[in-house]
Design an enzyme around this catalytic site. Sequence first.
Site, PDB file in Angstrom:
ATOM      1  N   PHE A   1     -13.230  -5.796   1.686  1.00 26.87           N
ATOM      2  CA  PHE A   1     -14.389  -5.252   0.953  1.00 26.87           C
ATOM      3  C   PHE A   1     -15.672  -5.728   1.641  1.00 26.87           C
ATOM      4  O   PHE A   1     -16.548  -6.324   1.011  1.00 26.87           O
ATOM      5  CB  PHE A   1     -14.357  -5.687  -0.515  1.00 26.87           C
ATOM      6  N   PRO A   2     -15.810  -5.475   2.947  1.00 27.87           N
ATOM      7  CA  PRO A   2     -16.909  -6.066   3.709  1.00 27.87           C
ATOM      8  C   PRO A   2     -18.266  -5.387   3.569  1.00 27.87           C
ATOM      9  O   PRO A   2     -19.269  -5.956   3.988  1.00 27.87           O
ATOM     10  CB  PRO A   2     -16.421  -5.941   5.163  1.00 27.87           C
TER      11      PRO A   2
ATOM     12  N   TYR B   1       0.846  -1.186   0.000  1.00 29.61           N
ATOM     13  CA  TYR B   1       0.000   0.000   0.000  1.00 29.61           C
ATOM     14  C   TYR B   1       0.883   1.238   0.000  1.00 29.61           C
ATOM     15  O   TYR B   1       1.640   1.474   0.946  1.00 29.61           O
ATOM     16  CB  TYR B   1      -0.915   0.023   1.221  1.00 29.61           C
TER      17      TYR B   1
ATOM     18  N   GLY C   1     -24.362  -2.999  -3.174  1.00 27.18           N
ATOM     19  CA  GLY C   1     -24.913  -2.717  -4.496  1.00 27.18           C
ATOM     20  C   GLY C   1     -26.323  -2.168  -4.463  1.00 27.18           C
ATOM     21  O   GLY C   1     -26.702  -1.403  -3.573  1.00 27.18           O
TER      22      GLY C   1
END
Length: 281
Positions: A204-205, A59, A209
């Site tokens: 990505f919890p 990162y 959508g």
Amino acid sequence: MSDIVIGGDLTVNRLGYGAMRLSGDPGIFTPPKDRAAAIAVLRRAVELGVNFIDTADSYALGDNEKLIAEALRPYADGLVVATKGGNTRPSPEEWVPFGQPAYIRQQVELSLRRLGVETIDLYQLHRLDPALPIADQIATVADLQRQGKIRHIGLSEVTVAQLQEAEAVAPIASVQNLYNLVNRQSEAVLEYTAERGIAFIPWFPIAAGEHAGPDGPVGKIAAEVGATPAQTALAWLLRRSGNIVPIPGTSSIAHLEENVAAREVVLTDAQYSVLDGLASQ
């Protein structure tokens, strides 16, 4: 919400913080444009009771680790900082697994230096290198563990078979796979880790959508419980399995506070059941 013990001796709250988003670009390649603001987010996370922070040497090409040390050293008692290695960044668009022993050993030394610690609490192989036997990659990290440079070993984006192969070489304390309300592709891995007492760290919890819209099931349940859709998605994860440790990331203090407040959201059995069924829709 209960705590979880990772690796038998690291007790953390079951809602952590992923530091990946504290970067200056969408590719997670450069340092934050506003360093003071990024430091403020990290410090606020700890103030809110977050004691598990996840980062990686890839990162911002290592700057993310330096940022954490700059913000939080001397580290509070009980604060666990996990990092990852084994993913190279030739360009902002590329994430290339590389697990050669000399490289992993070098990256562990660099992570120790950037984080300002003598031992990394949890060191996760960011990705397994498909060009090398899994046993060889785990053996490298296990040797660093024996040297006292790593306390516990974790993996990221693995299958059950790969996890079992790794376990044959050394104890595995955690697995970090993509998993959320609508993406359950790692369901088998979650079930296996739960049975084995291995922490499952979904990255990505919060993805929900179209379901998160006002007329969608997540949005409707969020309104019923007086929470946001993001909080509702996190509350579902926390209830889904006691070994789950979500690490939602953000560069905003407001969003951080919203995410942490998900610890207080209580879903009824009926609400949980509706959310549980979303993956099949």
